[in-house]
Design an enzyme around this catalytic site. Structure first.
Site, PDB file in Angstrom:
ATOM      1  N   GLU A  60       0.819  -1.210   0.000  1.00 53.40           N
ATOM      2  CA  GLU A  60       0.000   0.000   0.000  1.00 53.40           C
ATOM      3  C   GLU A  60       0.856   1.265   0.000  1.00 53.40           C
ATOM      4  O   GLU A  60       0.548   2.240  -0.693  1.00 53.40           O
ATOM      5  CB  GLU A  60      -0.954  -0.007   1.207  1.00 53.40           C
ATOM      6  CG  GLU A  60      -2.113  -0.983   1.088  1.00 53.40           C
ATOM      7  CD  GLU A  60      -1.702  -2.435   1.270  1.00 53.40           C
ATOM      8  OE1 GLU A  60      -2.425  -3.337   0.806  1.00 53.40           O
ATOM      9  OE2 GLU A  60      -0.632  -2.671   1.898  1.00 53.40           O
ATOM     10  N   HIS A 129     -11.418  -5.799   7.639  1.00 53.74           N
ATOM     11  CA  HIS A 129     -12.016  -5.545   6.336  1.00 53.74           C
ATOM     12  C   HIS A 129     -13.265  -4.655   6.410  1.00 53.74           C
ATOM     13  O   HIS A 129     -13.976  -4.527   5.412  1.00 53.74           O
ATOM     14  CB  HIS A 129     -12.430  -6.854   5.650  1.00 53.74           C
ATOM     15  CG  HIS A 129     -11.280  -7.749   5.318  1.00 53.74           C
ATOM     16  ND1 HIS A 129     -10.704  -8.579   6.245  1.00 53.74           N
ATOM     17  CD2 HIS A 129     -10.590  -7.927   4.168  1.00 53.74           C
ATOM     18  CE1 HIS A 129      -9.718  -9.253   5.685  1.00 53.74           C
ATOM     19  NE2 HIS A 129      -9.621  -8.868   4.422  1.00 53.74           N
TER      20      HIS A 129
END
Length: 337
Positions: A60, A129
């Site tokens: 990321e 998540h």
């Protein structure tokens, strides 16, 4: 006009921008051949080529750092972070580089990047998540934070974000991806509808950043929400019978404080709703702003309805979610005070 759910609307926005601007490109984990874990980028690599829509390593920080360099070079990258929960390894890049690049370079460089990411609950993803981290971005000067609640706005806001010369965090509520739901009943909230959510123009159009929408007009109390909570709040209002005005912020930075102030000054009451945990959530900032501007018009204390201040549960996420009953109780308290 075409009937689209939010996934289709976002895909259409990306397709339009890839076709209109050769400087736009998309990359991230699994966004190329696979079309993204939620299929938002489905078909774009095949249509626009490997250099316009491609996969990135599972890094990321590397994804966002690369996007910043591309933006400084003159491109308009649209990186995807597969889940908003994964964005923290890139937080330093966003805060220390993207948000400050224009100021640090005296306007010589900018970071016109749009960071897309699914956020919020709805897939029993728990702490890894399903988080709602919008407040940590809203705090950073130089970043814009956008959260759509319906397909029409999603497409127009995404195009406006890509065309913006500043970095934008574009958070996509997962519970709204596949279609509408009835916000009045928890039982119906559990169902992901697979049908289209509404009419969306097929070509290029924008929804301005920083302009809230009045979803429902009312005179008794102002309800402020964004993303999924717009639908849950609307269901609660309809069930309660209270004549509430519902404001969909659409973006929290820039914030349409004028629309909020005008509504609360009319109603004299305010209920703020968001899915993220209450403590340190963006609702606290909204509450302070309303109090500062509307104190002498308020008829009751400002109410906040938010997620619990606990780790996000996997199996019990529907108990964690803000539901119509909790919002209706806040409406009742506001009216009774």
């Amino acid at each position: 006009m075409a009937q689209m759910n939010m996934i289709q609307a976002l895909n259409s926005a990306l397709d339009v921008m890839l076709g209109n601007d050769p400087n736009v490109l998309i990359f991230g984990e699994d966004v190329g051949y696979f079309g993204g874990v939620f299929r938002v980028t489905d078909g774009l690599q095949k249509k626009h080529g490997l250099t316009r829509c491609f996969d990135a390593p599972i890094s990321e920080g590397g994804i966002i750092a690369t996007a910043i360099g591309m933006g400084a070079y003159g491109l308009r990258p649209v990186p995807e972070i597969q889940f908003a929960d994964y964005i923290l390894p890139a937080y330093d890049q966003l805060v220390s580089e993207a948000a400050r690049l224009r100021y640090r370079s005296g306007g010589e460089f900018s970071a016109p990047i749009t960071v897309r990411s699914p956020y919020g609950g709805g897939i029993f993803g728990g702490q890894t998540h399903s988080q709602s981290p919008e407040a940590v971005f809203a705090h950073i000067t130089g970043l814009k934070t956008v959260i759509p609640s319906n397909p029409h706005d999603a497409k127009g806001l995404l195009i406006a974000s890509i065309e913006c010369d500043d970095p934008v965090i574009f958070l996509e509520p997962k519970r709204l991806y596949n279609g509408p739901f009835d916000g009045r009943h928890d039982r119906q909230l559990r169902t992901w509808a697979g049908h289209a959510a509404g009419e969306v123009p097929e070509g290029h159009y924008t929804v301005p950043l920083g302009k809230a929408a009045t979803v429902r007009e009312g005179k008794d109390v102002t309800v402020i929400a964004y993303g999924t909570m717009v639908h849950v709040a609307l269901g609660a209002i309809e069930e309660s019978g209270i004549d509430a005005e519902l404001i969909d912020l659409r973006s929290i930075v820039p914030l349409d404080i004028d629309a909020i102030t005008a509504s609360v000054e009319r109603t004299g009451r305010c209920v703020i709703v968001h899915e993220a945990s209450r403590f340190g959530g963006f609702g606290g900032e909204l509450s302070a702003l309303v109090q500062e501007r509307c104190f002498y018009r308020l008829k009751s204390p400002i109410e906040r309805v938010a997620g619990w201040d606990t780790p996000y549960p996997h199996a019990f996420e529907w108990d964690y979610f803000v539901g119509p009953a909790r919002i209706a109780a806040a409406l009742d308290r506001a009216m009774e005070a």
